[in-house]
Design an enzyme around this catalytic site. Structure first.
Site, PDB file in Angstrom:
ATOM      1  N   LYS A 146       0.798  -1.144   0.074  1.00  0.00           N
ATOM      2  CA  LYS A 146      -0.048   0.013  -0.182  1.00  0.00           C
ATOM      3  C   LYS A 146       0.961   1.101  -0.068  1.00  0.00           C
ATOM      4  CE  LYS A 146      -0.489   1.176   4.753  1.00  0.00           C
ATOM      5  NZ  LYS A 146      -1.114   1.351   5.980  1.00  0.00           N
ATOM      6  N   HIS A 179      -5.374   4.222   2.835  1.00  0.00           N
ATOM      7  CA  HIS A 179      -6.471   3.345   3.401  1.00  0.00           C
ATOM      8  C   HIS A 179      -7.264   2.473   2.592  1.00  0.00           C
ATOM      9  CE1 HIS A 179      -6.250   4.487   7.453  1.00  0.00           C
ATOM     10  NE2 HIS A 179      -6.689   5.777   7.338  1.00  0.00           N
ATOM     11  N   ALA A 198      -7.864  -1.972  12.599  1.00  0.00           N
ATOM     12  CA  ALA A 198      -6.512  -1.441  11.894  1.00  0.00           C
ATOM     13  C   ALA A 198      -6.974  -0.896  10.428  1.00  0.00           C
ATOM     14  CB  ALA A 198      -5.505  -2.635  11.365  1.00  0.00           C
ATOM     15  N   GLU A 199      -6.164  -0.016   9.904  1.00  0.00           N
ATOM     16  CA  GLU A 199      -6.829   0.778   8.811  1.00  0.00           C
ATOM     17  C   GLU A 199      -8.377   1.400   8.657  1.00  0.00           C
ATOM     18  OE1 GLU A 199      -4.817   1.579   6.568  1.00  0.00           O
ATOM     19  OE2 GLU A 199      -3.036   0.248   6.690  1.00  0.00           O
ATOM     20  N   GLY A 200      -8.683   1.782  10.040  1.00  0.00           N
ATOM     21  CA  GLY A 200      -9.858   2.441  10.024  1.00  0.00           C
ATOM     22  C   GLY A 200     -10.922   1.361  10.636  1.00  0.00           C
TER      23      GLY A 200
END
Lengths: 373, 257
Positions: A92, A232, A355-357
């Site tokens: 990412k 994200h 994680a990641e929101g």
């Protein structure tokens, strides 16, 4: 897609399955127990060129697309989700260089991305889903920027060597800068003792007046929030792939057990109450797979994929936790034992509800997108 | 050093016997590189890393063999040659070895020819040795180790049923490789991509000066009359008594019988 591209993708996936089966899956339980990769394991990942899977050929990578990379992480996560998430964090971040990095920055850094892990860091003690509240500062001094701040809960924190950090400029605009662990003023803080994905290091970096040249700015000043969101989105698609791998693992363990275990003379899989649970896990696995594949396809096609990326992670993480619970119940006492992997798969999947929101943040984004259509 | 690795594509999964020919029904079956051939490729790549040069893959078979050559290229070999023609069809080990030998001659200047110890489908282990005979060069079969001593001297360690044998040969030579020799490397993502850019040459019988009576069905004296599982000879195990004196007495009695 050309015949060669299809054939190359098939070869890649077979290599990943082979590598996972031989190198990762046998160590899955040890990685969870020791909260680390055994010595030499990560180097095998590097030596076999897995860090450069998505990196374009011009930078020394293999140049596979995001669809192939997502499928690869799906296969890898079936054997060990921690290593798949380590690669997710790297992929990412590389994506953000490719999308927002200047030629000068990319020429300097991307050729090293086949050997060094890149990480993206937004979260601070003040919160993760509210980047506006961050306190990391970037002050312009001549041709340079001076970065000061403290980032926590970074995927691959400590393992990664290059970090994209979200900071606020003096006029309160958001911007992302690239810092290197070799720069004066850079130090590592503590590693988190998380309950799941225990192989993936998650840690802190401390930046004390790190001076970076102006081309270390990713995108433009003011674009930081968008870059963070884009990171994200990419992460969420890849996490959907990792969750699919976990669901496949859960299903496999449950099926294997129901074939060899009998209730009186009947194999467990012939009992309707067990079939119901197996079916739930299988449908959850397929749904998550379709969601992440849709996200990856849309990204490669240049179509919007933010919403489906959020769906893949929101649905997939909750489904994998719930499916793990069902598999645990099928295995009963063995499922509840640390000698079997089910309990750690639940802990691994649980990480991705956060994680990641968080799931709550995903669902807020999904609902707003639906309402505003 | 110019190394040729001869590889065979073998069927994956369950394979049926063709009732007409009593041979394996290989058509329309998914294939993969013969397992031992991956060990031969690995050995070749390690020798190249040591001595420099090139590693060329050679195979004989239909177009579908291209996928196995691609796998071999993705391990890091340099180029591939596929000998492919209907005229080569139906070849037994003798005709296959003759055809491959002629291919090796056409490649030219080859220092070392590697094979897997045998194929996992037909299990004969004959093609490598016959190629050595056809080319009139020395051979080391069932090697578990190999060392390059000088530019043209190779020492192979043969692992046999009850012994280990070191054999020194002057190149050019043929070596057949056991799985014990090494762990084949993975096809890395980058090597997978570059495998599609490496040269692959296809030769038919028209590209070589071949004796047509020695290729394909015509050149194959082997006729499979019957395929069956051999009866397992019944063996009886008798345990000796625990008491040493009684055990010795019993053993002597049995040996005298």
């Amino acid at each position: 897609m050309t015949a060669d591209k299809i054939a190359a993708n098939k070869m890649l996936q077979r290599m990943i399955v082979d590598f996972t089966t031989t190198e990762l899956a046998p160590l899955d339980m040890i990685i969870d127990k020791n909260q680390d990769y055994p010595e030499g394991l990560f180097q095998k990942v590097v030596d076999n060129g897995l860090l450069g899977m998505t990196l374009p050929r011009e930078f020394g990578g293999a140049g596979f697309d995001f669809i192939a990379a997502a499928e690869a992480l799906n296969h890898m996560a079936k054997g060990n989700a921690s290593m798949a998430v380590t690669l997710e964090g790297h992929f990412k971040t590389v994506e953000q260089f490719l999308k927002y990095g200047t030629d000068e920055l990319n020429q300097k850094y991307l050729p090293t991305a086949t050997k060094r892990i890149f990480a993206f860091s937004q979260t601070e003690a003040s919160g993760g889903s509210n980047p506006a509240g961050i306190s990391t500062r970037a002050v312009k001094q001549g041709d340079n920027w001076v970065i000061t701040g403290d980032k926590i809960m970074i995927t691959n924190g400590g393992l990664a060597e290059v970090y994209c950090v979200l900071a606020k400029t003096e006029d309160d605009q958001m911007a992302v800068f690239v810092v290197d662990q070799d720069m004066p003023g850079f130090s590592f803080g503590k590693r988190e003792d998380f309950i799941g994905l225990r192989g993936t290091p998650v840690g802190e970096i401390v930046m004390d007046h790190i001076v970076v040249p102006s081309y270390h700015l990713l995108g433009t000043v003011g674009e930081g929030h968008d870059i963070g969101n884009n990171a994200h989105d990419d992460a969420r698609v890849l996490m959907g792939a990792v969750l699919t791998g976990i669901l496949e693992h859960e299903l496999q363990i449950a099926i294997d057990y129901t074939k060899q275990r009998k209730a009186l003379d009947t194999p467990l899989y012939e009992l309707q109450i067990i079939q119901e649970k197996l079916t739930d896990i299988a449908i959850a696995k397929q749904n998550t797979k379709l969601l992440y594949e849709d996200g990856a396809r849309n990204k490669v096609a240049g179509e919007p994929y933010s919403e489906v990326a959020a769906m893949a992670k929101s649905y997939g993480s909750r489904a994998a936790v719930s499916a793990g619970d069902k598999a645990l119940q099928i295995l009963a006492g063995y499922g509840y034992s640390r000698e079997y992997p089910i309990e750690h798969l639940i802990r691994d999947a649980r990480a991705m509800e956060i994680a990641e929101g968080t799931v709550e943040k995903m669902n807020m984004e999904i609902s707003l997108k639906e309402v505003n259509k | 050093m110019k190394i040729v690795v001869c590889i065979k594509q073998v069927p994956v999964g369950d394979v049926k016997i063709d009732p007409k020919t009593n041979n394996l029904a290989r058509s329309n079956v998914e294939g993969d590189i013969n397992t031992y051939d991956r060990n031969a490729i690995e050995a070749a790549l390690q020798l190249k890393e040591q001595a420099g040069g090139e590693v060329i893959l050679l195979s004989m078979g239909p177009d579908s063999y291209m996928s196995s050559l691609r796998d071999g290229l993705a391990m890091g070999t340099d180029s591939a040659v596929l000998m492919s023609s209907r005229a080569f069809g139906g070849a037994d080990t003798l005709a296959t070895a003759y055809t491959l030998s002629e291919g090796i001659k056409k490649i030219g200047g080859v220092d070392l020819i590697l094979f897997g110890r045998q194929s996992v489908d037909a299990d004969t282990g004959q093609v490598g040795p016959i190629v050595a005979e056809d080319l009139n060069i020395p051979q080391i079969t069932f090697a578990e180790g190999v060392e390059l001593h000088d530019d043209n001297v190779l020492v192979g360690t043969r692992l046999l049923d009850n012994s280990v044998q070191e054999v020194k040969v002057t190149l050019p030579a043929v070596l057949t490789v056991r799985a014990e020799m090494n762990k084949p490397r993975y096809e890395t993502p980058l090597n997978i991509q570059t495998s599609f850019e490496k040269p692959v040459t296809v030769w038919s019988e028209k590209d070589l000066d071949l004796d047509e009576s020695r290729i394909g069905q015509a050149g194959s004296p082997t006729i499979v009359r019957k395929v069956y599982s051999p009866d397992k000879a019944a063996k009886q195990i008798e345990m000796l008594p625990q008491n040493a004196a009684a055990a010795v007495t019993k053993l002597l009695t049995e040996l005298n019988n």
